[in-house]
Design a protein around this motif. Structure first.
Motif, PDB file in Angstrom:
ATOM      1  N   ALA A 110     -31.264 -33.646 -15.495  1.00 23.32           N
ATOM      2  CA  ALA A 110     -30.413 -32.455 -15.479  1.00 23.32           C
ATOM      3  C   ALA A 110     -30.969 -31.398 -14.534  1.00 23.32           C
ATOM      4  CB  ALA A 110     -30.277 -31.892 -16.897  1.00 23.32           C
ATOM      5  N   VAL A 111     -32.290 -31.220 -14.543  1.00 20.68           N
ATOM      6  CA  VAL A 111     -32.922 -30.233 -13.644  1.00 20.68           C
ATOM      7  C   VAL A 111     -32.732 -30.637 -12.190  1.00 20.68           C
ATOM      8  CG1 VAL A 111     -35.137 -29.281 -12.886  1.00 20.68           C
ATOM      9  CG2 VAL A 111     -34.612 -29.417 -15.328  1.00 20.68           C
ATOM     10  N   TRP A 112     -32.954 -31.911 -11.884  1.00 22.09           N
ATOM     11  CA  TRP A 112     -32.822 -32.371 -10.499  1.00 22.09           C
ATOM     12  C   TRP A 112     -31.393 -32.200  -9.984  1.00 22.09           C
ATOM     13  CZ3 TRP A 112     -35.745 -37.546 -11.722  1.00 22.09           C
ATOM     14  CH2 TRP A 112     -37.108 -37.272 -11.815  1.00 22.09           C
ATOM     15  N   LEU A 113     -30.406 -32.675 -10.767  1.00 21.76           N
ATOM     16  CA  LEU A 113     -29.017 -32.582 -10.313  1.00 21.76           C
ATOM     17  C   LEU A 113     -28.565 -31.132 -10.217  1.00 21.76           C
ATOM     18  CD1 LEU A 113     -26.468 -34.019  -9.451  1.00 21.76           C
ATOM     19  CD2 LEU A 113     -25.831 -34.268 -11.866  1.00 21.76           C
ATOM     20  N   SER A 114     -28.933 -30.304 -11.207  1.00 22.74           N
ATOM     21  CA  SER A 114     -28.567 -28.883 -11.172  1.00 22.74           C
ATOM     22  C   SER A 114     -29.188 -28.191  -9.961  1.00 22.74           C
ATOM     23  CB  SER A 114     -29.024 -28.179 -12.453  1.00 22.74           C
ATOM     24  OG  SER A 114     -28.366 -28.686 -13.576  1.00 22.74           O
ATOM     25  N   SER A 115     -30.446 -28.515  -9.673  1.00 23.86           N
ATOM     26  CA  SER A 115     -31.135 -27.893  -8.530  1.00 23.86           C
ATOM     27  C   SER A 115     -30.469 -28.277  -7.216  1.00 23.86           C
ATOM     28  CB  SER A 115     -32.605 -28.312  -8.515  1.00 23.86           C
ATOM     29  OG  SER A 115     -33.265 -27.901  -9.676  1.00 23.86           O
ATOM     30  N   ILE A 116     -30.165 -29.567  -7.069  1.00 20.98           N
ATOM     31  CA  ILE A 116     -29.529 -30.030  -5.824  1.00 20.98           C
ATOM     32  C   ILE A 116     -28.173 -29.360  -5.629  1.00 20.98           C
ATOM     33  CG2 ILE A 116     -28.491 -32.038  -4.695  1.00 20.98           C
ATOM     34  CD1 ILE A 116     -30.727 -33.721  -6.019  1.00 20.98           C
ATOM     35  N   LEU A 117     -27.382 -29.293  -6.695  1.00 17.05           N
ATOM     36  CA  LEU A 117     -26.059 -28.678  -6.597  1.00 17.05           C
ATOM     37  C   LEU A 117     -26.163 -27.167  -6.392  1.00 17.05           C
ATOM     38  CD1 LEU A 117     -24.239 -30.689  -9.404  1.00 17.05           C
ATOM     39  CD2 LEU A 117     -23.966 -30.946  -6.930  1.00 17.05           C
ATOM     40  N   SER A 118     -27.166 -26.546  -7.001  1.00 18.03           N
ATOM     41  CA  SER A 118     -27.376 -25.112  -6.819  1.00 18.03           C
ATOM     42  C   SER A 118     -27.746 -24.787  -5.377  1.00 18.03           C
ATOM     43  CB  SER A 118     -28.482 -24.630  -7.766  1.00 18.03           C
ATOM     44  OG  SER A 118     -28.837 -23.296  -7.495  1.00 18.03           O
ATOM     45  N   VAL A 119     -28.685 -25.551  -4.818  1.00 16.65           N
ATOM     46  CA  VAL A 119     -29.066 -25.348  -3.407  1.00 16.65           C
ATOM     47  C   VAL A 119     -27.872 -25.602  -2.498  1.00 16.65           C
ATOM     48  CG1 VAL A 119     -30.490 -26.221  -1.529  1.00 16.65           C
ATOM     49  CG2 VAL A 119     -31.500 -25.866  -3.770  1.00 16.65           C
ATOM     50  N   SER A 120     -27.120 -26.658  -2.780  1.00 17.51           N
ATOM     51  CA  SER A 120     -25.945 -26.983  -1.959  1.00 17.51           C
ATOM     52  C   SER A 120     -24.923 -25.853  -2.002  1.00 17.51           C
ATOM     53  CB  SER A 120     -25.306 -28.282  -2.448  1.00 17.51           C
ATOM     54  OG  SER A 120     -26.214 -29.355  -2.362  1.00 17.51           O
ATOM     55  N   ALA A 121     -24.702 -25.293  -3.199  1.00 22.72           N
ATOM     56  CA  ALA A 121     -23.748 -24.189  -3.335  1.00 22.72           C
ATOM     57  C   ALA A 121     -24.227 -22.963  -2.567  1.00 22.72           C
ATOM     58  CB  ALA A 121     -23.545 -23.852  -4.808  1.00 22.72           C
ATOM     59  N   GLY A 122     -25.532 -22.671  -2.646  1.00 21.25           N
ATOM     60  CA  GLY A 122     -26.067 -21.520  -1.919  1.00 21.25           C
ATOM     61  C   GLY A 122     -25.960 -21.685  -0.417  1.00 21.25           C
ATOM     62  N   LEU A 123     -26.303 -22.880   0.084  1.00 25.15           N
ATOM     63  CA  LEU A 123     -26.218 -23.126   1.529  1.00 25.15           C
ATOM     64  C   LEU A 123     -24.760 -23.119   2.000  1.00 25.15           C
ATOM     65  CD1 LEU A 123     -28.910 -25.921   1.934  1.00 25.15           C
ATOM     66  CD2 LEU A 123     -29.124 -23.494   2.471  1.00 25.15           C
ATOM     67  N   ALA A 124     -23.862 -23.675   1.163  1.00 24.34           N
ATOM     68  CA  ALA A 124     -22.439 -23.651   1.518  1.00 24.34           C
ATOM     69  C   ALA A 124     -21.913 -22.221   1.560  1.00 24.34           C
ATOM     70  CB  ALA A 124     -21.634 -24.480   0.508  1.00 24.34           C
ATOM     71  N   ALA A 125     -22.343 -21.397   0.593  1.00 21.09           N
ATOM     72  CA  ALA A 125     -21.925 -19.995   0.579  1.00 21.09           C
ATOM     73  C   ALA A 125     -22.463 -19.260   1.803  1.00 21.09           C
ATOM     74  CB  ALA A 125     -22.414 -19.319  -0.697  1.00 21.09           C
TER      75      ALA A 125
END
Length: 335
Positions: A110-125
């Motif tokens: 859960a931590v790994w997937l959440s972190s990857i998606l969080s970073v992806s969302a930040g970079l996309a933003a």
């Protein structure tokens, strides 16, 4: 041990091709790219003491091209550090273990997937906001405004026992593997572990005054009913998103102070149980997000940046995504 054995440097070399695409303006600057790669790899390995100086050095190098103004690449670097991915969230696992969890590392997927998606969302933003700025400057009109939506495509089965066995063996396996690699490289593993423990105690002593003060403030807010009021006001939206309303205090504090967030998260884990949905969600939130405003202040302050442009909203997008995906992945992986 990982630093002395050269594992951090090897990981940095593996990351360089990806980072050149993420920071194209500095692809030809070997010194800056090496520093960025070392910063990202140190964050991945949980080497916070090494990651921060490297990140500050990279920020100073980037700021030389645009003094006083955050460039697109510098904004990307800051977002990467405010939403960094950590392979082994040892602090959160220690809190869960102290609270009585029999499997403190079962939150890792859960931590790994959440972190990857969080970073992806930040970079996309950050990318979208950068494009929007350029569009306003060049064309003089506003985009119709696309919004990035990141969806988890993982499908998880119910084979809990094999998965749990892997998670139980993962951390001891990593520690044993790193130790064996270090001994093969003639590293004094015991001395390196002692120095790492000493640095951890030094960090604890540095953050203790802030931790006590902020926990007192949080306790006062809770006693006054402010946190409960915020939870009640936000409850409909949070429930619609699938986020436990009890975590609202953690979400409000996390971008501001890591030590206070750790205290609030520890209280949630202890109160509701380390293996409860609320306790696990709080743990994943702590493991997959960072102290946004502190990181931005430190990085831009060191680089002499006065105009931060879109760095703050992009980093906050990463935080919001991290909170949402923390709740989603806990339900996805841990029911």
């Amino acid at each position: 041990v990982m630093q002395r054995a050269g594992l951090a440097e090897k990981l940095a070399r593996l990351l360089r091709p990806i980072l050149r695409r993420l920071f194209p303006d500095f692809a030809g600057d070997r010194g800056t790219m090496d520093t960025i790669a070392a910063n990202v790899s140190a964050n991945l390995l949980g080497l916070g003491n090494a990651a921060t100086p490297l990140g500050l050095e990279a920020a100073r190098r980037m700021s030389r091209r645009t003094p006083g103004v955050a460039s697109d690449s510098l904004c990307m670097l800051v977002v990467c550090n405010t939403a960094s991915i950590q392979l082994i969230p040892t602090t959160v696992a220690a809190v869960r273990m102290a609270a009585g969890s029999a499997t403190p590392f079962d939150i890792l997927p859960a931590v790994w997937l959440s972190s990857i998606l969080s970073v992806s969302a930040g970079l996309a933003a950050a990318w979208l906001l950068s494009r929007r700025e350029r569009s306003r400057l060049v064309c003089g009109h506003r985009d119709s405004g696309g919004q990035a939506a990141v969806q988890a495509l993982a499908v998880v089965g119910k084979e809990a026992e094999p998965m749990q066995l892997v998670l139980d063996l993962l951390v001891p396996g990593i520690i044993a593997g790193v130790s064996c690699y270090g001994m093969a490289k003639r590293v004094d593993v015991y001395d390196a572990l002692l120095q790492g423990a000493a640095k951890g105690l030094e960090i604890l002593l540095r953050i203790l005054p802030a931790l006590v003060t902020l926990l007192t403030v949080v306790a006062m807010l809770r006693a006054s009913g402010a946190l409960e009021l915020a939870a009640e006001l936000l409850a409909p939206a949070l429930e619609w998103l699938g986020i436990p309303p009890e975590t609202v205090g953690l979400m409000l504090v996390r971008p501001i102070s890591g030590s206070a967030a750790l205290g609030v998260g520890s209280e949630l884990i202890t109160t509701y149980g380390p293996d409860s949905t609320i306790g696990r969600t709080a743990a994943v939130m702590l493991g997959s997000t960072e102290t946004t405003f502190y990181t931005i202040a430190v990085y831009f302050g060191a680089a002499g940046i006065k105009k931060t442009r879109y760095a703050v909203p992009a980093a906050l997008c990463a935080d919001l995504a991290g909170f949402f995906f923390a709740s989603l992945t806990v339900r996805l992986f841990l029911g």
